[in-house]
Design an enzyme around this catalytic site. Structure first.
Site, PDB file in Angstrom:
ATOM      1  N   ALA A 222     103.334 -23.977  36.206  1.00 58.74           N
ATOM      2  CA  ALA A 222     103.976 -25.100  35.459  1.00 58.74           C
ATOM      3  C   ALA A 222     103.372 -25.553  34.436  1.00 58.74           C
ATOM      4  O   ALA A 222     104.094 -25.843  33.574  1.00 58.74           O
ATOM      5  CB  ALA A 222     103.389 -26.334  36.911  1.00 58.74           C
TER       6      ALA A 222
ATOM      7  N   ARG B   8     100.512 -21.903  23.956  1.00 54.74           N
ATOM      8  CA  ARG B   8     100.475 -20.855  22.907  1.00 54.74           C
ATOM      9  C   ARG B   8     101.120 -19.699  22.617  1.00 54.74           C
ATOM     10  O   ARG B   8     101.325 -18.669  21.524  1.00 54.74           O
ATOM     11  CB  ARG B   8      98.997 -20.338  23.132  1.00 54.74           C
ATOM     12  CG  ARG B   8      98.328 -21.401  22.594  1.00 54.74           C
ATOM     13  CD  ARG B   8      96.682 -20.620  24.080  1.00 54.74           C
ATOM     14  NE  ARG B   8      96.910 -21.562  25.124  1.00 54.74           N
ATOM     15  CZ  ARG B   8      96.089 -21.821  26.231  1.00 54.74           C
ATOM     16  NH1 ARG B   8      94.785 -20.594  26.284  1.00 54.74           N
ATOM     17  NH2 ARG B   8      96.394 -21.251  27.536  1.00 54.74           N
TER      18      ARG B   8
ATOM     19  N   LYS C 195     106.315 -19.412  30.447  1.00 52.43           N
ATOM     20  CA  LYS C 195     105.628 -18.421  30.393  1.00 52.43           C
ATOM     21  C   LYS C 195     105.367 -16.842  31.407  1.00 52.43           C
ATOM     22  O   LYS C 195     105.784 -16.242  31.206  1.00 52.43           O
ATOM     23  CB  LYS C 195     103.905 -18.640  30.136  1.00 52.43           C
ATOM     24  CG  LYS C 195     102.460 -17.549  30.289  1.00 52.43           C
ATOM     25  CD  LYS C 195     101.618 -18.023  29.472  1.00 52.43           C
ATOM     26  CE  LYS C 195     100.176 -19.204  30.293  1.00 52.43           C
ATOM     27  NZ  LYS C 195      99.376 -19.245  29.884  1.00 52.43           N
TER      28      LYS C 195
ATOM     29  N   GLY D 190      96.879 -30.585  33.820  1.00 55.70           N
ATOM     30  CA  GLY D 190      95.628 -29.893  33.712  1.00 55.70           C
ATOM     31  C   GLY D 190      95.590 -29.032  34.837  1.00 55.70           C
ATOM     32  O   GLY D 190      96.965 -29.717  36.058  1.00 55.70           O
TER      33      GLY D 190
ATOM     34  N   GLU E  26      84.697 -25.013  30.013  1.00 54.45           N
ATOM     35  CA  GLU E  26      86.095 -24.655  29.110  1.00 54.45           C
ATOM     36  C   GLU E  26      85.721 -24.010  27.414  1.00 54.45           C
ATOM     37  O   GLU E  26      84.775 -25.096  27.247  1.00 54.45           O
ATOM     38  CB  GLU E  26      87.200 -25.568  28.957  1.00 54.45           C
ATOM     39  CG  GLU E  26      87.878 -25.395  30.406  1.00 54.45           C
ATOM     40  CD  GLU E  26      88.222 -24.172  30.984  1.00 54.45           C
ATOM     41  OE1 GLU E  26      88.784 -23.572  30.165  1.00 54.45           O
ATOM     42  OE2 GLU E  26      87.586 -23.721  31.848  1.00 54.45           O
TER      43      GLU E  26
ATOM     44  N   ASN F  76      97.905 -16.107  27.612  1.00 56.16           N
ATOM     45  CA  ASN F  76      98.528 -17.429  27.019  1.00 56.16           C
ATOM     46  C   ASN F  76      98.585 -17.269  25.413  1.00 56.16           C
ATOM     47  O   ASN F  76      99.091 -18.159  25.109  1.00 56.16           O
ATOM     48  CB  ASN F  76      96.865 -17.511  26.631  1.00 56.16           C
ATOM     49  CG  ASN F  76      96.144 -17.855  28.113  1.00 56.16           C
ATOM     50  OD1 ASN F  76      97.037 -18.531  28.832  1.00 56.16           O
ATOM     51  ND2 ASN F  76      95.134 -17.784  28.124  1.00 56.16           N
TER      52      ASN F  76
ATOM     53  N   LYS G 105     131.305   5.819  32.608  1.00 54.17           N
ATOM     54  CA  LYS G 105     131.000   4.344  33.116  1.00 54.17           C
ATOM     55  C   LYS G 105     132.151   4.888  34.524  1.00 54.17           C
ATOM     56  O   LYS G 105     132.909   4.696  34.657  1.00 54.17           O
ATOM     57  CB  LYS G 105     131.299   3.370  31.960  1.00 54.17           C
ATOM     58  CG  LYS G 105     131.435   2.050  33.242  1.00 54.17           C
ATOM     59  CD  LYS G 105     132.736   0.953  33.235  1.00 54.17           C
ATOM     60  CE  LYS G 105     133.930   0.898  33.736  1.00 54.17           C
ATOM     61  NZ  LYS G 105     135.078   0.098  33.762  1.00 54.17           N
TER      62      LYS G 105
ATOM     63  N   SER H 105     141.782  19.325  23.039  1.00 51.79           N
ATOM     64  CA  SER H 105     141.771  17.278  22.932  1.00 51.79           C
ATOM     65  C   SER H 105     142.261  16.674  22.322  1.00 51.79           C
ATOM     66  O   SER H 105     143.357  16.390  21.922  1.00 51.79           O
ATOM     67  CB  SER H 105     140.670  18.330  21.350  1.00 51.79           C
ATOM     68  OG  SER H 105     139.612  19.093  21.729  1.00 51.79           O
TER      69      SER H 105
HETATM   70  C1  UD1 Z   1      91.532 -21.144  32.720  1.00 55.53           C
HETATM   71  C2  UD1 Z   1      90.884 -21.725  32.804  1.00 55.53           C
HETATM   72  C3  UD1 Z   1      90.003 -21.123  32.176  1.00 55.53           C
HETATM   73  C4  UD1 Z   1      90.006 -19.272  32.894  1.00 55.53           C
HETATM   74  C5  UD1 Z   1      91.416 -18.874  32.591  1.00 55.53           C
HETATM   75  C6  UD1 Z   1      91.683 -17.572  33.129  1.00 55.53           C
HETATM   76  C7  UD1 Z   1      90.995 -23.840  33.436  1.00 55.53           C
HETATM   77  C8  UD1 Z   1      90.917 -25.621  32.712  1.00 55.53           C
HETATM   78  N1  UD1 Z   1      90.349 -23.637  33.113  1.00 55.53           N
HETATM   79  O1  UD1 Z   1      91.548 -21.538  31.348  1.00 55.53           O
HETATM   80  O2  UD1 Z   1      88.961 -21.245  32.661  1.00 55.53           O
HETATM   81  O3  UD1 Z   1      89.382 -18.764  31.603  1.00 55.53           O
HETATM   82  O4  UD1 Z   1      92.085 -20.024  33.355  1.00 55.53           O
HETATM   83  O5  UD1 Z   1      92.653 -17.168  33.209  1.00 55.53           O
HETATM   84  O6  UD1 Z   1      91.590 -23.949  34.304  1.00 55.53           O
HETATM   85  N2  UD1 Z   1      99.345 -24.372  34.818  1.00 55.53           N
HETATM   86  C9  UD1 Z   1      99.805 -25.346  35.530  1.00 55.53           C
HETATM   87  N3  UD1 Z   1      99.331 -27.038  35.660  1.00 55.53           N
HETATM   88  C10 UD1 Z   1      99.060 -27.565  34.355  1.00 55.53           C
HETATM   89  C11 UD1 Z   1      98.538 -26.381  33.376  1.00 55.53           C
HETATM   90  C12 UD1 Z   1      98.210 -24.822  33.419  1.00 55.53           C
HETATM   91  O7  UD1 Z   1     100.557 -25.121  36.495  1.00 55.53           O
HETATM   92  O8  UD1 Z   1      98.703 -28.758  33.765  1.00 55.53           O
HETATM   93  C13 UD1 Z   1      98.992 -22.990  35.447  1.00 55.53           C
HETATM   94  C14 UD1 Z   1     100.131 -22.468  33.675  1.00 55.53           C
HETATM   95  O9  UD1 Z   1     100.954 -22.509  34.238  1.00 55.53           O
HETATM   96  C15 UD1 Z   1      98.701 -21.192  34.305  1.00 55.53           C
HETATM   97  C16 UD1 Z   1      97.422 -21.338  34.636  1.00 55.53           C
HETATM   98  O10 UD1 Z   1      97.905 -23.181  35.368  1.00 55.53           O
HETATM   99  O11 UD1 Z   1      99.165 -20.519  34.520  1.00 55.53           O
HETATM  100  C17 UD1 Z   1      96.552 -21.340  33.623  1.00 55.53           C
HETATM  101  O12 UD1 Z   1      96.579 -22.523  33.146  1.00 55.53           O
HETATM  102  P1  UD1 Z   1      96.535 -21.890  31.642  1.00 55.53           P
HETATM  103  O13 UD1 Z   1      96.865 -23.019  30.611  1.00 55.53           O
HETATM  104  O14 UD1 Z   1      97.101 -20.692  31.164  1.00 55.53           O
HETATM  105  O15 UD1 Z   1      94.801 -22.520  31.831  1.00 55.53           O
HETATM  106  P2  UD1 Z   1      94.006 -21.366  30.637  1.00 55.53           P
HETATM  107  O16 UD1 Z   1      93.654 -21.854  29.003  1.00 55.53           O
HETATM  108  O17 UD1 Z   1      94.155 -19.221  30.466  1.00 55.53           O
HETATM  109 MG    MG Z   2      96.266 -18.668  30.945  1.00 57.20          MG
END
Ligand code: UD1
Ligand code: MG
Length: 454
Positions: free
Chosen positions: A12, A17, A24, A80, A155, A226, A349, A403
């Site tokens: 979600a 980034r 993503k 989160g 984190e 990311n 085609k 041709s």
């Molecule tokens: C996360 C982990 C980190 C780990 C890393 C590995 C947390 C807080 N951190 O960081 O410890 O080392 O992955 O790749 O979990 N997502 C949601 N809803 C949200 C936020 C994120 O569904 O509200 C999903 C994103 O789409 C993604 C996944 O969760 O697929 C991870 O989120 P992302 O923001 O990529 O976390 P990282 O910073 O990579």
């Molecule tokens: Mg990630």
């Protein structure tokens, strides 16, 4: 045991980034979206149910995976990873479940299987996969107690310099018990941290010591995507692996640095892939073929001993020993017979080209059927489109098209017939006939001299 497992994929997030309008998890590597890789990684575990948490770009993600066996749940506000799992609670039914981020495309099924096995044998409530990359960068750091039991994840944004020095990091992949204790801990998470988010990673401290961590030895397997840089790195890792697999199967890859080969592509023994090959989708190449330099093939089939260079093939089928290129374009439905030659600047085609047909130069063959051994002269055009509908052209076996001929479809040129160069053919040509569809040349002796006043 394995089939009493659910899978929750967190997909979600905004992917801030990436700086992208596109969610993503829909960004592709080698033509396949990130989320698809994660779905494939969990398949060998035969999960009872696959749940995907979607939010940012949810409609697009649902659409891209419509018709698949996925239960989508919404996370309307992306508060989160911990909050994302809360949203999935109602959908989890199995006694145990895996949680994976949607952005870890290279995770091997074996790592997941081992995680589940160790989790079960330790009687943990939460287990996680960890790794030690060269640069631990923005990953969450894993802190273990003296006995090696993980006691917290910190984190990167919240970490002190000492903690940032820890090399073992969190992959974001967990195995969890569908237990009261787990859900209570999840509900109790706070968002008092650097990012103001509910971190799933805080569950480790909350559930310690009923936690376990499996350190996976190949960090490349657990690379998270990311940024655009991560995306390119993940693709390169996967490309190297695919090239290595093909090399083991007896394929020469002249320049791995310019070989882009999708994970579903099949290549036969003794085929040589020259520099600049792009093989995507369900492309299948048989044995002893020469592909490239510069060949772009998607969803195409090439039979034994064919040669394709400096050309583009989409949804095409090339028979054994055929020669394609340079600069040919075979579009969907192009079926090229054994030993045929499709050469310089020829576009085909939706056309069945018979065995041994030669179309060496500057032609367009669309919505057509060309019999074996026919010769298609330079500049032959099937005029298949009248502005409203497409029409078919049929060219018989062994016919000779001179041709610069325009074949105005629907039209049939019979077997063995000859069409004179420069003809516009609007009526059917009977077998073995000669057809001339051009104005007769006129000669005016000395006309030029007179014009000049000489
Ligand atoms: C996360 C982990 C980190 C780990 C890393 C590995 C947390 C807080 N951190 O960081 O410890 O080392 O992955 O790749 O979990 N997502 C949601 N809803 C949200 C936020 C994120 O569904 O509200 C999903 C994103 O789409 C993604 C996944 O969760 O697929 C991870 O989120 P992302 O923001 O990529 O976390 P990282 O910073 O990579
Ligand atoms: Mg990630």
């Amino acid at each position: 045991m394995e089939n009493s497992l659910d899978v929750v994929i967190l997909a979600a997030g905004k992917g801030t980034r990436m700086r992208s309008q596109r969610p993503k998890v829909l960004h592709p590597i080698l033509g396949i979206p990130l989320l698809e890789y994660v779905l494939r990684a969990v398949r060998p575990l035969s999960p009872r149910r696959v749940i995907a948490v979607v939010g940012h770009g949810a409609d697009e993600v649902r659409k891209a995976f419509a018709g698949r066996d996925i239960v989508f749940v919404d996370q309307r506000e992306q508060l989160g990873t911990g909050h994302a799992l809360r949203c999935a609670r109602g959908a989890v039914g199995a006694p145990r479940f895996l949680v994976l981020p949607g952005d870890v495309p290279l995770v091997p099924p074996d790592a997941l299987k081992r995680l589940v096995r160790e989790h079960a044998s330790r009687g943990a409530i939460l287990s996680l996969l960890t790794f030690s990359p060269e640069d631990p960068g923005g990953y969450g750091r894993v802190l273990r107690d003296e006995a090696g039991v993980p006691r917290a994840i910190v984190e990167a944004a919240d970490a002190s310099p000492e903690i940032l020095a820890v090399r073992e990091v969190n992959s974001g992949i967990y195995c969890m018990e569908n237990a009261r204790e787990l859900w209570d801990a999840l509900e109790a998470l706070s968002n008092a941290n650097a990012q103001g988010e509910y971190y799933l990673t805080d569950l480790v401290a909350a559930l310690y010591p009923r936690t376990h961590a499996l350190l996976w030895d190949d960090p490349a397997d657990l690379t998270g995507v990311n940024t655009r840089g991560d995306l390119a790195r993940a693709e390169w890792l996967l490309r190297k692996r695919i090239v290595a697999r093909l090399q083991e199967a007896g394929v020469t890859v002249v320049d791995p640095h310019t070989a882009y080969i999708g994970p579903d592509v099949v290549v036969g023994e003794d085929t040589v892939l020259h520099p600049g090959v792009f093989l995507y989708g369900r492309t299948e190449i048989a044995a002893a073929c020469e592909i490239g330099p510069q060949a772009y093939l998607v969803d195409s089939v090439v039979e034994d001993g064919a040669r394709i260079w400096f050309s583009v093939l989409e949804g095409a089928h090339v028979g054994a020993g055929a020669r394609i290129g340079p600069y040919a374009h075979l579009r969907p439905g192009a079926r090229i017979g054994r030993g045929a030659r499709i050469g310089n600047f020829v576009e085909v085609k939706n056309a069945e080209i018979g065995e041994g047909v030669r179309a060496g130069h500057l032609a367009y063959i669309g919505d057509a059927e060309v019999g074996a051994g026919a010769n298609i002269g330079a500049g032959t055009i099937t005029c298949n489109y009248d502005g409203i509908r497409k029409h078919r052209t049929v060219i018989g076996r062994g016919a000779f098209i001179g041709s610069n001929t325009a074949l105005v479809a629907p039209v049939t040129v019979g077997e063995g017939a000859i069409v004179g160069a420069g003809s516009v053919i609007t009526e059917d040509v009977p077998p073995y006939a000669l057809a001339l569809g051009r104005s007769r040349q006129v000669i005016k002796p000395d006309w030029a001299k007179k014009k000049g006043g000489a």
